[in-house]
Design an enzyme around this catalytic site. Structure first.
Site, short mmCIF file in Angstrom:
data_model
loop_
_atom_site.label_atom_id
_atom_site.label_comp_id
_atom_site.label_asym_id
_atom_site.label_seq_id
_atom_site.Cartn_x
_atom_site.Cartn_y
_atom_site.Cartn_z
N ASP A 181 35.64 24.63 5.12
CA ASP A 181 34.48 24.20 5.90
C ASP A 181 34.89 23.17 6.95
O ASP A 181 35.58 22.20 6.65
CB ASP A 181 33.42 23.60 4.97
CG ASP A 181 32.09 23.38 5.69
OD1 ASP A 181 31.76 24.16 6.60
OD2 ASP A 181 31.38 22.42 5.33
N HIS A 182 34.46 23.42 8.20
CA HIS A 182 34.81 22.56 9.34
C HIS A 182 36.31 22.44 9.56
O HIS A 182 36.81 21.39 9.97
CB HIS A 182 34.13 21.17 9.21
CG HIS A 182 32.66 21.24 9.44
ND1 HIS A 182 31.79 21.77 8.52
CD2 HIS A 182 31.90 20.88 10.49
CE1 HIS A 182 30.56 21.74 8.99
NE2 HIS A 182 30.60 21.20 10.20
N HIS A 236 37.53 29.94 18.77
CA HIS A 236 36.06 29.98 18.74
C HIS A 236 35.64 29.80 17.28
O HIS A 236 36.49 29.77 16.40
CB HIS A 236 35.53 31.31 19.32
CG HIS A 236 35.97 32.50 18.54
ND1 HIS A 236 37.23 33.05 18.66
CD2 HIS A 236 35.34 33.24 17.60
CE1 HIS A 236 37.35 34.08 17.84
NE2 HIS A 236 36.22 34.21 17.18
N CYS A 272 38.57 37.28 21.18
CA CYS A 272 38.89 36.60 19.91
C CYS A 272 40.24 35.89 19.97
O CYS A 272 40.57 35.10 19.10
CB CYS A 272 38.87 37.59 18.76
SG CYS A 272 37.23 38.27 18.49
N HIS A 306 38.49 29.74 14.46
CA HIS A 306 39.69 30.57 14.31
C HIS A 306 40.07 31.17 15.65
O HIS A 306 39.32 31.14 16.61
CB HIS A 306 39.54 31.63 13.21
CG HIS A 306 38.69 32.82 13.56
ND1 HIS A 306 38.65 33.95 12.79
CD2 HIS A 306 37.84 33.06 14.59
CE1 HIS A 306 37.83 34.84 13.33
NE2 HIS A 306 37.32 34.32 14.41
N GLU A 321 30.85 37.34 9.45
CA GLU A 321 31.10 36.46 10.62
C GLU A 321 29.81 36.28 11.40
O GLU A 321 29.64 35.33 12.14
CB GLU A 321 32.16 37.08 11.54
CG GLU A 321 33.56 36.93 11.00
CD GLU A 321 34.63 37.33 12.00
OE1 GLU A 321 34.29 37.97 13.02
OE2 GLU A 321 35.79 36.99 11.75
N HIS A 364 32.69 30.42 13.88
CA HIS A 364 31.64 31.24 13.25
C HIS A 364 30.96 30.41 12.18
O HIS A 364 31.59 29.54 11.56
CB HIS A 364 32.23 32.47 12.56
CG HIS A 364 32.86 33.45 13.50
ND1 HIS A 364 32.14 34.30 14.30
CD2 HIS A 364 34.17 33.69 13.77
CE1 HIS A 364 32.98 35.04 15.01
NE2 HIS A 364 34.22 34.70 14.72
#
Ligand code: NI
Length: 135
Positions: free
Chosen positions: A78-79, A38, A34, A15, A122, A40
């Site tokens: 996811d991913h 990047h 942020c 994100h 996170e 998490h």
């Protein structure tokens, strides 16, 4: 008799936190590091409140909750890049906004019991918890 049961899920996603209505400088100032893409490894704890069924002893069969979370949440994030997923369309993908969006999805699909909390981690140190609209 009221009990609370929790199912934990994990997903990994990218994100970037920025507000498209802010200037570049203001985004840098507010979101700092942020404001670059990047990732998490997210952990989400979903807690349901209810009374155990006398015949099963379950508030809600956790297999059912697991299926709801996989089908309606994990499969969609996811991913993925959270700035680009439909679930979070138009939202800054903070843990706060993610918790509210997940809450609204889970609440719609819960067959029994009452959604009590959604916690979006996170990291071990940072998380947001949503308890629904408080009267
Ligand atoms: Ni982040």
């Amino acid at each position: 008799m009221i009990l609370y049961i929790t199912r934990r899920i994990h997903f990994s996603a990218a994100h970037r936190l920025f507000n498209p209505t802010f200037t570049f400088e203001k985004n840098e100032e507010i979101f700092d590091k942020c404001n670059t893409v990047h990732g998490h490894n997210y952990t989400v704890d979903v807690t349901v409140k209810g009374t155990p069924d006398p015949e099963t002893g379950y508030v809600l069969d956790l297999k059912i909750l697991k299926r709801i979370l996989e089908e309606h949440i994990v499969d969609h994030v996811d991913h993925k890049h959270l700035n680009e997923v439909a679930l979070l369309d138009g939202l800054i993908p903070t843990a706060e906004n993610i918790a509210v969006v997940f809450w609204n999805i889970i609440e719609k699909h819960l067959p029994v019991g009452e959604l009590y909390s959604v916690k979006v981690f996170e990291s071990d140190n940072n998380w947001a918890e949503y308890l629904g609209e408080q009267a």
